[in-house]
Design an enzyme around this catalytic site. Structure first.
Site, short mmCIF file in Angstrom:
data_model
loop_
_atom_site.label_atom_id
_atom_site.label_comp_id
_atom_site.label_asym_id
_atom_site.label_seq_id
_atom_site.Cartn_x
_atom_site.Cartn_y
_atom_site.Cartn_z
N HIS A 303 0.83 -1.21 0.00
CA HIS A 303 0.00 0.00 0.00
C HIS A 303 0.87 1.26 0.00
O HIS A 303 0.70 2.14 -0.84
CB HIS A 303 -0.92 -0.04 1.22
N GLU A 304 1.79 1.33 0.95
CA GLU A 304 2.61 2.55 1.03
C GLU A 304 3.51 2.67 -0.20
O GLU A 304 3.72 3.78 -0.71
CB GLU A 304 3.44 2.57 2.32
N1 BES Z 1 -1.52 7.92 4.30
C1 BES Z 1 -1.90 6.90 5.21
C2 BES Z 1 -1.42 7.14 6.60
C3 BES Z 1 -2.13 8.21 7.36
C4 BES Z 1 -3.44 8.10 7.66
C5 BES Z 1 -1.49 9.32 7.80
C6 BES Z 1 -4.08 9.07 8.39
C7 BES Z 1 -2.13 10.29 8.51
C8 BES Z 1 -3.44 10.18 8.82
C9 BES Z 1 -1.38 5.54 4.77
O1 BES Z 1 -1.14 5.41 3.42
C10 BES Z 1 -2.45 4.55 5.11
O2 BES Z 1 -3.48 4.59 4.52
N2 BES Z 1 -2.20 3.69 6.08
C11 BES Z 1 -3.14 2.75 6.59
C12 BES Z 1 -2.78 1.34 6.22
C13 BES Z 1 -3.19 0.98 4.83
C14 BES Z 1 -2.71 -0.40 4.47
C15 BES Z 1 -4.68 1.06 4.60
C16 BES Z 1 -3.12 2.89 8.08
O3 BES Z 1 -2.20 3.51 8.59
O4 BES Z 1 -4.02 2.37 8.73
ZN ZN Z 2 -2.83 5.09 2.27
#
Ligand code: BES
Ligand code: ZN
Length: 871
Positions: A303-304
């Site tokens: 994902h990242e």
């Molecule tokens: N961009 C997000 C992380 C994020 C979320 C930063 C909210 C700040 C506020 C990252 O790409 C993301 O979506 N992470 C998910 C996991 C993903 C596999 C769905 C997470 O952190 O839960």
């Molecule tokens: Zn994300």
């Protein structure tokens, strides 16, 4: 000091930024107590902006200004104005350089947003509004700049100094300090900025891209964790290859770094070239991580990584467009998991998640469209709707276009918007332009909240041999009275289970009759195959029809779904009996279907395990007008126990056949399937509460697996923790003693206890908040103990006494003072209060009101609680 309430921000108020920032040169002087940050910003007026405003307004949050200079001249007090949350420079020229110095206190940063310390190391989290806690800035994603970062820190304590892009300089300074400079050649919004400084270890590898470039890959971990970082590295290479093969996307820098930190609000963050991860999604070895962990690690890393194109190269214009990057990237990581594990099982897991979490969100006061129209606190909008329903909207577009046109649409989107801050509209119109297919009506999905209900009735005409599906749609909460464009994949089965027809129906009206000619017998319809749209299908299936689909549907997703519908139907009937004080008994045909499953469906073990998994208590509650937590729990447990009793010998036989306590752990689909199936059998057997089974099967598994296999260990520990088995306390203690120094394993120990069905769980959870293993400042600890209890233990959290509610209220207030984002996520547990009986309803309402009246409440919790109460 009480903060002024955040005002609501509306999508319709969007205007382009009045200024643009072309270049940002940052310098961090990292010190324990206070860190000085100096930024030099090259700013120009945005010609596209219509504003007459002469002044420059920069965002800040909890900042202390040290100095400010414009074009090299220090400004005097009449030329600017500032507060911790704002810096205004009066009457600025067309083009200028601004030099700003601020002071921040990373050690006091318990919100874990901005620059903070985790296990003695410095790290950052800037999405969505963390950068303004580091430096005054135009903190909005449509302001994109090239960044350089200089870091100065003590070399002994912080030998590793990282930021985005490539390292261009490093040298030792006097006083034991050292200096590095990083330069990121790509323009980016400030939410993708990252910095890490600490005493870390790393593993490295290389990846040869499709064009033959060599990329250096590094994974940094806290000391002592190197042996748990190899799976993550494999996952990263797999994801990089997959994106090349499936989307033609190549990585663009010479180095890709991942850092795993112990204190992190979310799962992981896609900062350009320098991802920061929660340790939970990096660290794994067989004795500490389960199959689920191994799989999740792969999907989060993917994902990242995928964000590098869907999020970073093409970013979002504003936060209302969040699903443009998150929905699309979830769709991409789901496709990756489907391709690299089992297509059907991956789809089942994704749909279960959507139905368990997104459907409830979409039915309650916090419901919002995938592209929200307004928000108070954007942190509250990283939701199942934006993420998972957002991914379903992408999937539907692929279904409507077909794989090839969808890929053309993606290519067009990347080519057109590379380097830009785009909108969801840009994405949909790319799909249209590349495919020639109109998505005009489809767009409505992005602006409507609520789960559509698709009602279907069928009719068979024996004289004309025409079969008809009469399909209607409605959204209860619709704002616009327009029908949605809903793709519905169906199949028709003969009495012998053979398929006679399959088709993609596209429903575009409120009501439509689909006719099928030359159908020689009344068929059984297999509806919404692969869950082709995020809707609820209402169709009055007979038990016999569900059994036929369960045994014969060639669409494996629907086969399992028929089993789930059948189980749901049986359990809802039993709940009705229970509520009317009628005796319970398990329908014979239902038992027979389960037996058939265990005896005949040997081809795919993961599938059998998925089929054995009954709909959750939460999902059953979703289907009821008033959620009767006790009846749901009683009946579901009754069914599990009845199945376990009747099928005990088969469960034991299958358990013995699939369980392998000797071989070393292997991470492959076959081995995972065996473990998941044997764990399922163990689950049913555990529910017999039979001391002999504990003594002869479950305890031996626990004692053997604990040294080398966390999947098998947890399967047994979960059974033990749910039981009244006399060895329960000892097993939990032994587990803790063995693993007390491994934070992630301790998290499992906490959540197993928090989700236990035993009546003493609330008492245990309360005690555990006092246990040395718990730390209210660490999000992983709070999520494992508190959120697990609130969201994954319906019967104990909603105990009729209301004691849990009171306890959780106090936790929310305590956490809010430290970390509003985490507090807000707990507070969501009360959002569906109106769905319960009067007593519980009032108890929860009272808790929400108490929270709302608390002084110094964060915006995060305020929005969550006030919307829960009043919408
Ligand atoms: N961009 C997000 C992380 C994020 C979320 C930063 C909210 C700040 C506020 C990252 O790409 C993301 O979506 N992470 C998910 C996991 C993903 C596999 C769905 C997470 O952190 O839960
Ligand atoms: Zn994300």
């Amino acid at each position: 000091m009480k903060k002024a309430p955040e005002k609501t921000i509306y999508l319709r108020d969007y205007t382009v930024p009045p200024f643009l920032i072309d270049k940002v040169d940052l310098q961090f002087v990292l010190e324990e107590k206070e860190t000085y940050v100096t930024a030099t910003l090259q700013i120009t007026r945005n010609k596209a902006s219509k504003t007459e405003e002469k002044d420059l307004h920069l965002n800040g949050d909890s900042l202390e200004l040290v100095s400010v200079a414009l074009n090299g001249h220090a400004l005097n007090e009449t030329q600017y104005q500032y507060s911790p949350s704002n810096l205004t420079i009066f009457d600025v020229p067309e083009k200028f350089s601004l030099n700003v110095k601020t002071k921040i206190k990373p050690e006091e940063n318990t919100a874990l947003s901005g620059l903070y310390k985790s296990s003695g190391n410095f790290c950052t989290q800037c999405e969505p509004h963390g950068f303004r806690r580091i430096m005054y800035y135009l903190d909005r994603p449509d302001v994109m700049a090239k960044f350089s970062t200089e870091i100065i820190a003590d070399k002994k304590r912080y030998p590793i100094l990282l930021s985005n892009g490539n390292m261009v300089e490093s040298k030792d300074l006097s006083d034991g300090k050292h200096y590095v400079k990083w330069e990121d050649p790509f323009k980016k919004p400030c939410y993708l900025f990252a910095l890490v400084a600490g005493d870390l270890e790393f593993i490295e590898d290389t990846f040869k891209t499709m064009k033959g470039r060599h990329v250096l890959l590094r994974i940094y971990v806290e000391k002592g964790n190197l042996d748990k970082s190899h799976h993550a590295m494999q996952a990263l290479k797999k994801a990089m290859r997959w994106d090349e093969e499936n989307y033609g996307r190549e990585y663009d820098l010479d180095i890709y770094m991942i850092v795993a930190v112990s204190d992190f609000n979310m799962g992981a963050m896609e900062n350009k070239g320098l991802n920061i991860f929660n340790t939970q999604y990096i660290l794994a070895k067989p004795e500490t991580a389960s199959d689920f962990d191994y799989i999740h690690i792969e999907s989060v890393i993917a994902h990242e990584y995928f964000h590098n194109w869907t999020g970073n190269r093409v970013t979002c214009r504003d936060w209302f467009q969040l699903s443009l990057k998150e929905g699309l990237t979830v769709f991409r990581d789901q496709s990756f998991t489907a391709d690299t594990t089992s297509k059907t099982v991956a789809r089942i897991d994704d749909v279960d998640h959507l139905r368990n979490f997104q459907f409830a969100e979409d039915a309650g006061p916090l419901r919002h469209p995938v592209r929200p129209d307004s928000y108070e606190e954007i942190n509250n909008f990283y939701t199942a709707t934006v993420y998972n329903k957002g991914a379903e909207l992408i999937r539907m577009q692929r279904t409507i276009l077909g794989n090839e046109l969808f890929r053309l649409g993606m290519d067009f989107y990347f080519a057109t918007f590379d380097g830009c801050a785009a909108t969801i509209e840009d994405f949909v119109s790319s799909m249209e332009k590349a495919s020639g297919i109109s998505l005009q009506q489809f767009r409505l999905w992005y602006s409507e909240a609520g789960t559509p209900i698709v009602n279907i009735q069928d009719h068979y005409d024996e004289i004309t041999n025409i079969y008809t599906l009469h399909v209607t749609q409605n959204i209860e909460t619709t704002t616009e009275k327009k029908p949605l464009h809903i793709p519905i994949k169906i199949g028709l089965l003969k009495r012998d289970g053979k398929e006679i027809h399959h088709e993609l129906l596209q429903l575009k009206e409120f009501s439509y009759d689909f006719h099928f000619k030359n159908i020689n017998e009344k068929p059984t319809p297999s509806l919404l195959r692969d869950f082709s749209a995020p809707v609820k299908v209402v169709f009055d299936y007979s038990d016999a029809a569900l059994q036929l689909l369960f045994k014969h549907d060639n669409n494996l997703f629907n086969r399992r779904d028929a089993g789930q519908r059948y189980a749901l139907k049986v359990m809802l009937n039993l709940i009705n009996n229970y509520q009317h004080k009628k005796p319970l008994s398990l329908p014979h045909d239902f038992l027979a279907t389960f037996e058939y499953l265990l005896e005949n469906m040997h081809e795919d073990k993961l599938m059998i395990a998925e089929c054995l998994n009954l709909p959750s208590e939460k999902y059953i509650g979703e289907q009821m007008p008033i959620i009767d937590v006790d009846a749901i729990h009683h009946v579901r447990e009754y069914v599990i126990k009845a199945l376990a009793l009747k099928l005990k010998n088969i469960f034991i036989r299958i358990y013995e056949k699939n369980n392998d306590l000797q071989s070393p752990y292997q991470f492959n689909l076959d081995a995972i399937g065996k473990r998941r199936l044997s764990s399922m059998c163990l689950f049913y057997l555990g529910r017999l509460d039979d001391p002999a089974i504990y003594k002869n099967i479950i305890m031996p598994q626990f004692e053997t697996a604990i040294s080398h296999n966390m999947t098998d260990t947890m399967a047994s520990l979960r059974a033990i923790t749910d039981s009244t088995f006399e060895g329960r306390e000892k097993a939990l203690n032994d587990f803790y003693e063995k693993w007390k120094d491994d934070a992630l394993v301790v998290d499992k120990w906490l959540s197993t206890q928090a989700t236990s069905i035993v009546k003493t769980t609330l008492k245990t959870v309360k005690e555990l908040t006092k246990h040395p293993a718990f730390d209210i400042k660490n999000p992983n600890k709070v999520y494992s103990l508190i959120n697990a209890f609130c969201f994954r233990n319906q019967v104990r959290f909603h105990d009729a006494s209301g004691e849990s509610y009171e306890f959780i209220k106090n936790i929310i207030l305590e956490v809010d003072a430290l970390n509003p984002q985490v507090a807000s996520r707990i507070a969501k547990a009360f959002s569906d209060w109106k769905r319960f009986d009067n007593e519980r309803k009032h108890l929860m309402q009272k808790v929400l009101q108490d929270i709302l009246h608390h002084k110094n409440l964060s915006n995060d919790v305020h929005e969550m609680v006030s919307k829960s109460l009043y919408l």
